[in-house]
Design an enzyme around this catalytic site. Sequence first.
Site, PDB file in Angstrom:
ATOM      1  N   HIS A 115      -1.645  12.654  -2.858  1.00 47.88           N
ATOM      2  CA  HIS A 115      -1.638  13.073  -1.453  1.00 47.88           C
ATOM      3  C   HIS A 115      -0.301  13.727  -1.094  1.00 47.88           C
ATOM      4  CE1 HIS A 115      -5.194  10.369   0.047  1.00 47.88           C
ATOM      5  NE2 HIS A 115      -5.552  11.281  -0.827  1.00 47.88           N
TER       6      HIS A 115
ATOM      7  N   GLU B 255       1.737  13.176   1.295  1.00 52.75           N
ATOM      8  CA  GLU B 255       2.812  12.243   1.662  1.00 52.75           C
ATOM      9  C   GLU B 255       3.543  11.744   0.426  1.00 52.75           C
ATOM     10  OE1 GLU B 255      -0.376  12.262   2.563  1.00 52.75           O
ATOM     11  OE2 GLU B 255      -0.733  11.204   4.458  1.00 52.75           O
TER      12      GLU B 255
ATOM     13  N   CYS C  36      -3.419   7.828   4.865  1.00 54.90           N
ATOM     14  CA  CYS C  36      -4.324   6.767   4.417  1.00 54.90           C
ATOM     15  C   CYS C  36      -3.512   5.506   4.135  1.00 54.90           C
ATOM     16  CB  CYS C  36      -5.079   7.218   3.168  1.00 54.90           C
ATOM     17  SG  CYS C  36      -4.038   7.319   1.692  1.00 54.90           S
TER      18      CYS C  36
ATOM     19  N   CYS D  85      -0.892   5.859   1.358  1.00 56.21           N
ATOM     20  CA  CYS D  85       0.297   6.606   1.793  1.00 56.21           C
ATOM     21  C   CYS D  85       1.102   5.802   2.807  1.00 56.21           C
ATOM     22  CB  CYS D  85      -0.101   7.959   2.364  1.00 56.21           C
ATOM     23  SG  CYS D  85      -0.701   9.087   1.091  1.00 56.21           S
TER      24      CYS D  85
HETATM   25 ZN   LIG Z   1      -2.898   9.199   1.475  1.00 58.03          ZN
END
Ligand SMILES: [Zn+2]
Length: 234
Positions: free
Chosen positions: A135, A137, A161, A164
């Site tokens: 991801h 992040e 999420c 993250c």
């Molecule tokens: Zn994430």
Amino acid sequence: MATENRQKSDGCIEDNGNSRDIMDTPNRKRRVGEVTENIATPEKKTCSSNGRRVDLNKKRSDYLEWDEYFMAVAFLSAQRSKDPSSQVGACIVNSEKKIVGIGYNGMPNGCSDDKLPWSRTAEDRLDTKYPYVCHAELNAILNKNSSDVKGCTMYVALFPCNECAKLVIQSGIREIVFMSDKYRHTPEMTASRRLLDLAGVKYTQFVPKRKQITINFDAINPTVTNPLASIASP
Ligand SMILES: [Zn+2]
């Protein structure tokens, strides 16, 4: 000397009425024999920028504010993503308003994104992107160009999420500014909020004043459609 023309403090040539050639700069004077006149009058110190008239004598008022700027950097970074269904970018900023990390969603380094799946659904979860993709992040935190990101703010297109959120908390990031919360009702986002609340990480939805920010590579060069741009220097 009476025949000299004086350069004014604003860069314009002041006319003293003398009729000799005074073509010292192309855009400032008409030549001899004609009635000399200043071309760069305040009224003409305007040019078109992004289709709008601007007054070159005044400070710009439509510059990007900090939040817009950092969120736009996150969105620009997202344009690097090869994910066909979701392009997400993240931008980490320290307390001095300096960017210390940028990232977007993609496959791990050294793992060919031609050999891994990009699908969202498949009979076998191993044939979807989810077990493999990093991801934005995560990448922004790991891409940091400072020793750490403690006390920083993360600008990100989508609410993080739960995985993250763990990274955000453990890295010491204290604030999240997000654009969209479209997966708010999923278990991952519910867990994320729970973790962030417990850890005291602030999160705020960014509400943009403008819907679009245009990057026009031609803007730096004078064009036929913008003839006055050739008159003014930066
Ligand atoms: Zn994430």
